[in-house]
Design a protein around this motif. Sequence first.
Motif, PDB file in Angstrom:
ATOM      1  N   ASP A 112       0.444  17.992 -31.037  1.00 26.12           N
ATOM      2  CA  ASP A 112       0.275  17.269 -32.127  1.00 26.12           C
ATOM      3  C   ASP A 112      -1.252  17.244 -32.005  1.00 26.12           C
ATOM      4  O   ASP A 112      -2.516  17.717 -33.139  1.00 26.12           O
ATOM      5  CB  ASP A 112       0.033  15.654 -32.173  1.00 26.12           C
ATOM      6  N   ILE A 147      -2.172  20.595 -32.692  1.00 24.50           N
ATOM      7  CA  ILE A 147      -2.240  20.964 -34.648  1.00 24.50           C
ATOM      8  C   ILE A 147      -3.878  20.659 -35.121  1.00 24.50           C
ATOM      9  O   ILE A 147      -4.564  21.662 -35.896  1.00 24.50           O
ATOM     10  CB  ILE A 147      -0.679  21.131 -34.922  1.00 24.50           C
ATOM     11  N   MET A 148      -3.760  19.801 -34.636  1.00 26.81           N
ATOM     12  CA  MET A 148      -5.061  18.699 -35.358  1.00 26.81           C
ATOM     13  C   MET A 148      -6.443  19.861 -35.317  1.00 26.81           C
ATOM     14  O   MET A 148      -7.304  19.937 -36.313  1.00 26.81           O
ATOM     15  CB  MET A 148      -5.246  17.071 -34.912  1.00 26.81           C
ATOM     16  N   LYS A 149      -6.150  19.954 -34.100  1.00 26.05           N
ATOM     17  CA  LYS A 149      -7.092  20.651 -33.606  1.00 26.05           C
ATOM     18  C   LYS A 149      -7.523  22.282 -33.942  1.00 26.05           C
ATOM     19  O   LYS A 149      -8.619  22.506 -34.921  1.00 26.05           O
ATOM     20  CB  LYS A 149      -7.193  21.030 -31.896  1.00 26.05           C
ATOM     21  N   ALA A 150      -6.321  23.376 -34.126  1.00 22.73           N
ATOM     22  CA  ALA A 150      -6.191  23.964 -35.105  1.00 22.73           C
ATOM     23  C   ALA A 150      -6.249  24.221 -36.434  1.00 22.73           C
ATOM     24  O   ALA A 150      -6.727  25.130 -37.055  1.00 22.73           O
ATOM     25  CB  ALA A 150      -4.648  24.619 -34.824  1.00 22.73           C
ATOM     26  N   ILE A 151      -5.697  23.296 -36.814  1.00 21.84           N
ATOM     27  CA  ILE A 151      -6.515  23.019 -38.350  1.00 21.84           C
ATOM     28  C   ILE A 151      -7.792  22.595 -38.504  1.00 21.84           C
ATOM     29  O   ILE A 151      -8.040  22.675 -40.392  1.00 21.84           O
ATOM     30  CB  ILE A 151      -5.208  22.438 -39.304  1.00 21.84           C
ATOM     31  N   GLY A 152      -8.374  22.112 -37.738  1.00 21.89           N
ATOM     32  CA  GLY A 152      -9.998  21.785 -37.940  1.00 21.89           C
ATOM     33  C   GLY A 152     -10.404  20.481 -37.498  1.00 21.89           C
ATOM     34  O   GLY A 152     -11.369  19.470 -38.422  1.00 21.89           O
ATOM     35  N   ALA A 153      -9.356  19.864 -36.852  1.00 21.56           N
ATOM     36  CA  ALA A 153      -9.828  17.987 -36.362  1.00 21.56           C
ATOM     37  C   ALA A 153     -11.347  18.832 -35.593  1.00 21.56           C
ATOM     38  O   ALA A 153     -10.905  19.171 -34.009  1.00 21.56           O
ATOM     39  CB  ALA A 153      -9.105  17.644 -35.529  1.00 21.56           C
ATOM     40  N   HIS A 154     -12.171  17.671 -35.277  1.00 27.18           N
ATOM     41  CA  HIS A 154     -13.377  17.686 -34.650  1.00 27.18           C
ATOM     42  C   HIS A 154     -13.003  17.442 -33.526  1.00 27.18           C
ATOM     43  O   HIS A 154     -12.376  15.693 -33.540  1.00 27.18           O
ATOM     44  CB  HIS A 154     -14.715  17.126 -35.308  1.00 27.18           C
ATOM     45  N   VAL A 200      -5.834  24.798 -27.729  1.00 28.21           N
ATOM     46  CA  VAL A 200      -5.141  25.002 -28.817  1.00 28.21           C
ATOM     47  C   VAL A 200      -3.759  25.804 -28.805  1.00 28.21           C
ATOM     48  O   VAL A 200      -3.274  25.815 -29.017  1.00 28.21           O
ATOM     49  CB  VAL A 200      -6.209  25.549 -30.053  1.00 28.21           C
ATOM     50  N   LEU A 260      -0.016  25.040 -28.888  1.00 31.62           N
ATOM     51  CA  LEU A 260       1.204  25.461 -30.078  1.00 31.62           C
ATOM     52  C   LEU A 260       2.105  26.082 -29.786  1.00 31.62           C
ATOM     53  O   LEU A 260       3.197  25.888 -30.021  1.00 31.62           O
ATOM     54  CB  LEU A 260       0.330  26.618 -31.072  1.00 31.62           C
TER      55      LEU A 260
END
Lengths: 227, 449
Positions: B340, B343-350, B441, B445
Motif C-alpha cells: 500500500d 502504491i501511495m508513493k508511486a502515485i505521488g505520496a510525499h 516503489v 509494486l
Amino acid sequence: MIELAGVSHQFRIGKRGKERVVPVLHDINLKVEKGEIVAVVGRSGSGKSTLLNLMSGYIRPSSGEIRVGGQNVTKLDEGEWANFRLANYGFIFQSFQLIGSMTAYENVELPLVLKGIGSGERRAKVMKLLEQVGIAEFANHYPSELSGGQQQRVSVARSLILEPPIVLADEPSGSLDSENEKTLLTMIRQLNHELGITFVIITHDEQVASIAHRAIRLQDGRIGGLA
Amino acid sequence: MKFQDQIRFVRQNMKKNKTRLFMTVLATAMGCTFLIVLASVGFGLQQSMVDNIVGDRLVTAVDLYGKNPDQHKDTNIYDEDIQMFRELADVKAVTYRNNIYQWLNPKVEGEEVGSDKTTQVDFEAETKAGFDLSAGRMPEADNEIVIGYHIREQMDEQGMPTGYEDASEWLNKTMTLEVTYYAAGKKLTEPMEAVIVGVTEIPTKEWNRDKTIYMGVGMLEKIEGITGTRNGELPYFEVENPTAEKIDAALANLPKPSEQRSYQDVQVVASHAEKVKGLVETLRDKGFYTHSIVDELKQVNLMFAIMKIGLIFVGTIAVLIASIGIFNTMTMAVTERAQDIGIMKAIGAHPSVIRKLFLLESAMIGLMGAIFGTVVAYGVSLAVNAGLPVVIKQFMEEEVPADFLFSVIPPYLTALACGISLGVAMLSGYRPALRATRIDVLSALRRDV
C-alpha cells in the motif's frame, strides 16, 4: 512534453564488492509531444518497463537527461519527484495496484486526499469520474469484490482524477480479456481526443500499439525502429 | 494531505488488526498507570507527611516581623497589609494575635484562672490555618472564648507548679473578667462575662505551656470601648494615686481604638509546604521581615523533588518497556502495508506524508494508552486511599490519620505522564515510520517486500 536525451541505465546485481553490472538501456533519445499517444513495444527484457520507470522517477538514469514539460527532472530528489508525479502524472498499471483495504471510491479519491483537496469537492469529482468510467454503482466495493475489467476502470479513474497532462501506462490491458481490453483502448483514445492527455503506453500487444499515434520499438535496450 | 484525512487514514489502518492494537494499547496503558500510581505515592507522602504529620502550620507558616525600614516609612503591619497577604497566591490563611494590655483578673466559679495572657485572634483564619482544639468547638458568638490546654495549673504550698487539671471540665462555664479603666480621674473596673466553648490542643513542643485566653474581635472592641484605648492599654504611673490631670495627660498619649490598628504576631500560612519558599520570596520582595522554618529546612523541597523525579524515572521505565510493544506493532504494520505504501508513493505520496501517517498512528496508540492508563490510575489511587487504611488497621492494628492520603495525583502529574507516554510512543514509532518512507516503489509494486 517528455524528452529523453542520451539516457542509459544499468543495474548492479550481486553483493557489494562482487557486483555485476547489467546494462539495460543504451543511449535512448526520445521525444513525446503533447497530446500524443506513444506506444513503447518490444519483447520481454527489451527495457520497456525500465524506460517507463525512468520517466516515472522510480529509478534514476545512469547517464543522460530527462525533461518533462521543459523541466529537467533527472536530479530531483525523492520528495520532489513525489510532488512532480502528483502534479503531472497519472498511472495505469498492469496489475491495477489498487489498495485492497480501500473501496473503489477511496482508491480513486486517494490522489485528491494526497493533494489536500477538501472532502466536498472530492466527492463530486470522484462520483463524476466513476460514472464516466461506468462503475459508479460499485463505488463502495472493495477491489476483491470487482472483476479485472472493473478494477482497471477504477485504476483509470484514479489516474485521471487530478486531470494530469500525462498518463503513463504499463501493460494496461495485460490482465484483461479482449472485451475489456477493447473498452479500455476506446477510453484511452477518447480521453486523448477530448482532453488532450498525453499517453505513454508500454505494451507487447500489437492491438494496443495500434491505437497509438506512434510506436517505438525497443530491442536489447536500444530504440530499434519506428512504426 | 489534510490532518483530518490523516486521522481518518490512520483510524482505518488501525482497525485492520484490532487484537494487536488492543494488546499494544493495553501495554501502554499499564505503563502509564504504573508511572502515575508510583509517582502519586511520592506526591501523597509529601502532602500527607509534610502537611499533616510534620505539622502543617509548623512548616507552612511564615512569621512576619514588620516592614523593612529601607523600603517603608512605617514598619507596622496594618489592615491593608493583612488584606494584601490574603490575596497572595498559595496563601491558605493569615493569622495574628492582638494581646490585651492589662490583667483581666479572670475567674471561673470564683476560682482564679492561671492565665498568662489574653489575646484576640481571628477564629475563622485560625481554623483555616489548623488551630486545633482538644475539646469543645470554635467560638461562634462574640462572648465565647477558647482557653489554653494548660490554663488550670496547680501549685504547691510554695507556689511551684505541680500539674494541670483537665481544662475541658470548664467547657460551657462562664468566665468573669474585670476590665480596668480610668474615668473622671478615677481608676474603675467593669465586669465582663464570657462562655468557655473550647480548649486548645496540647502544644506540639512539649516544653510549651498554653495558658492563654483566646477571644474574638467582638470582645476586644468591647474592652477597647470601656478603656478608650487600643487593646485595653492602661497608662503607667509612678505614684499610687495620680491626679486627674496626669491621668488625662497619660491617656491622651495612648493610641485610641479609632486609630488604624497595627497587628502583632502575624503569620501567613501557605497552602502547601512546597509553596512556602516562593511565598517567603514574594513577601521579602514586598519589603516585609519574614521567618519560616523552611528557611532552615531548604532541603525539604529538594528532597521531595528528588524523590518524585526518582519515582517518575522508575515509572518511565515501565512506559519504555511498553514502547517495545509499540515498536513491534508499528514494524509489523509497515511490513504488512508495504505494498500500500508503495502504491501511495508511486502515485505521488510525499515521503514526509508516509512518515507522518505512521508517527500519527503510534501517537494515537500512545494517546489511547495514556487516556486509559490515567483513568485506571485514578481508580487505583482511590482504591489505595480507601483500602490501605483498612488493611493497615486489620493486619497491623495501627490507625491511619483520617485525612492521610497514600496516593495523590495532581493534574500536572497526569499531564506529565500523558506527555511521556505520547513522547515514548512517537519515539518508538519513529524508526518504523522512517523504514516506511524508504520502501522501494518498484519492489513494493512487485510485492517483493
